[in-house]
Design a protein around this motif. Sequence first.
Motif, PDB file in Angstrom:
ATOM      1  N   ARG A 247      -4.364  -0.959  11.690  1.00 49.91           N
ATOM      2  CA  ARG A 247      -4.293   0.473  11.418  1.00 49.91           C
ATOM      3  C   ARG A 247      -2.866   0.959  11.570  1.00 49.91           C
ATOM      4  NH1 ARG A 247      -9.733   1.363  14.948  1.00 49.91           N
ATOM      5  NH2 ARG A 247     -11.184   0.697  13.339  1.00 49.91           N
TER       6      ARG A 247
ATOM      7  N   ALA B  95       0.847  -1.193   0.000  1.00 51.28           N
ATOM      8  CA  ALA B  95       0.000   0.000   0.000  1.00 51.28           C
ATOM      9  C   ALA B  95       0.881   1.240   0.000  1.00 51.28           C
ATOM     10  CB  ALA B  95      -0.925   0.013   1.212  1.00 51.28           C
ATOM     11  N   ARG B  96       0.337   2.315  -0.541  1.00 46.17           N
ATOM     12  CA  ARG B  96       0.982   3.622  -0.475  1.00 46.17           C
ATOM     13  C   ARG B  96      -0.040   4.610   0.091  1.00 46.17           C
ATOM     14  NH1 ARG B  96       5.428   5.995  -2.812  1.00 46.17           N
ATOM     15  NH2 ARG B  96       5.778   4.101  -4.045  1.00 46.17           N
ATOM     16  N   LEU B  97       0.318   5.281   1.172  1.00 48.36           N
ATOM     17  CA  LEU B  97      -0.581   6.200   1.855  1.00 48.36           C
ATOM     18  C   LEU B  97      -0.090   7.625   1.649  1.00 48.36           C
ATOM     19  CD1 LEU B  97      -0.915   4.178   5.188  1.00 48.36           C
ATOM     20  CD2 LEU B  97      -2.379   4.034   3.158  1.00 48.36           C
TER      21      LEU B  97
ATOM     22  N   ILE C  51      -5.448   0.264   7.131  1.00 47.89           N
ATOM     23  CA  ILE C  51      -4.566  -0.470   6.223  1.00 47.89           C
ATOM     24  C   ILE C  51      -5.372  -1.191   5.154  1.00 47.89           C
ATOM     25  CG2 ILE C  51      -2.916  -2.380   6.095  1.00 47.89           C
ATOM     26  CD1 ILE C  51      -1.922  -1.539   8.842  1.00 47.89           C
ATOM     27  N   GLU C  52      -6.504  -1.730   5.535  1.00 45.20           N
ATOM     28  CA  GLU C  52      -7.331  -2.469   4.584  1.00 45.20           C
ATOM     29  C   GLU C  52      -7.914  -1.550   3.521  1.00 45.20           C
ATOM     30  OE1 GLU C  52     -11.074  -5.603   4.692  1.00 45.20           O
ATOM     31  OE2 GLU C  52     -11.054  -3.900   6.040  1.00 45.20           O
TER      32      GLU C  52
ATOM     33  N   GLN D  68      -6.951   1.646   3.013  1.00 43.38           N
ATOM     34  CA  GLN D  68      -5.913   2.564   2.537  1.00 43.38           C
ATOM     35  C   GLN D  68      -6.424   4.008   2.494  1.00 43.38           C
ATOM     36  OE1 GLN D  68      -3.800   1.212  -0.971  1.00 43.38           O
ATOM     37  NE2 GLN D  68      -4.064  -0.941  -0.409  1.00 43.38           N
TER      38      GLN D  68
ATOM     39  N   TRP E 105      -4.646   5.706   9.899  1.00 39.46           N
ATOM     40  CA  TRP E 105      -4.980   5.133   8.611  1.00 39.46           C
ATOM     41  C   TRP E 105      -5.606   3.745   8.771  1.00 39.46           C
ATOM     42  CZ3 TRP E 105      -3.532   8.243   4.399  1.00 39.46           C
ATOM     43  CH2 TRP E 105      -2.584   9.236   4.671  1.00 39.46           C
TER      44      TRP E 105
END
Length: 332
Positions: A165, A125-127, A180-181, A183, A178
Motif C-alpha cells: 500500500r 501505476a498512476r494514482l 498498489i495492486e 490502484q 492506496w
Amino acid sequence: ITSRECNVVVDRSGKYALTGAVEAVSVWNVRQSVLVRDLKVAKASERVTRLCLQEVDSRPVVAAGYSDGAVRVWDYEQGQVLHTFQGHKSGVSCLAFDRAGHFLASGSNDTDIVLWDLAAEAGAARLRGHADQVTAVLFWQVAAHGAAGAAASAGAASTLGPAGRLISASKDRVIRIWSIELQICLQTIAEHQTEVWALALNGAQTRLAAGSADKFLRLWRLRPSAAGSDEDPLAELMGELPRPNGQGAALGLRFVRPKNIDFEVLLCQGGGKTLEMFRCHDESDIKRRQKRRKRRQQEKRKRKSGEAGGEAEDAADAADNADAADAADAAD
C-alpha cells in the motif's frame, strides 16, 4: 548554490550529504567538508526540487526530482545516471523508495502520484485523487501471511505483493491510503484543517504520524487487516500531539531508534531552526501508564470525598453547637 526549495539528504554512514544546487545534485564529503562531484546531465536547465536516498542491489543511489516533472536515479558514488523517467506535467514535490529499492513513488504539483518499476524501467501505476500538490508519499508494506504472503515475499524483486500500500498527503488537507495492486484509494483521512506537509511510519509500520501547518502532530493506529470502511478503517485516529516549541509548519517527520535506547523517537523539523523530539511509548508502556493514571484519579477522588465528608461533619458539629447555644440562651 544550494537550492532553497530542495531538501538535504545524508547517507547511512554519515559520510555524504547531497543537496540540490539549481540544476545539479551536489555530493559533499561531510567529514572533509569538500564537494566531491556535481550530478547533472548535459544542457540541463531544470531545477532539482526533491531528493531521496536508497540502496538498490547494494548500490547507493539517489532519486532526484526536477521542476519539469522528470525523475532521474543516480549512482552518486560513480556519478552515473541509471534511470530517467518522464511522467509528470509539473515539478516533482516528493519521492519515496520501497524497502527493497525496486519501486519508486513520485508525487508532483500536478496532483498525480506515479509508481515507477526500476527493474522494468517503466511506470507501473498512476494514482489520481488529490486536488492539490502532493506533499508526501511513503510505502506501507504490510507483512503478508500464509502461502500467498510467502510467495509475495519471494517475488519482492518484481512486485510489492497484494498487501502493498501507499500513503500520500497533499496541500488539499487530505491523507489517502492506496492499494498498489488495485490502484484505488482504500481510505481518505480528512482530519486536518490546514495543509498536510509530512508523513512518517514507525519501524513496525503500525503507527502513522502526520504534520501540517498547525501546531499539532496527529497519530493513527494502522490496521492492515481492516476493510477500509468507516466502520472498519485502516487508519484509526489515536489523538493529537501538541508542538509547544514548534516553529512554522511541520515540514519533516521521521521515526528513529537511537543506539543503546530501547524506544523509538519521533523527530519533527519545522519551518524554523528547532528540531523537536518526542518519545514513543509501546502498547505495554501505554497500558501501564493508563493504569497508573486511573489509580491516581481514584485516589484523588477518595481524598476529595473524604475531605468533603470531614467538612460536612464539621458543619454539622458547628450547627449542633449553635443550636445548643441558642437553647441555653432561651433557657436563660
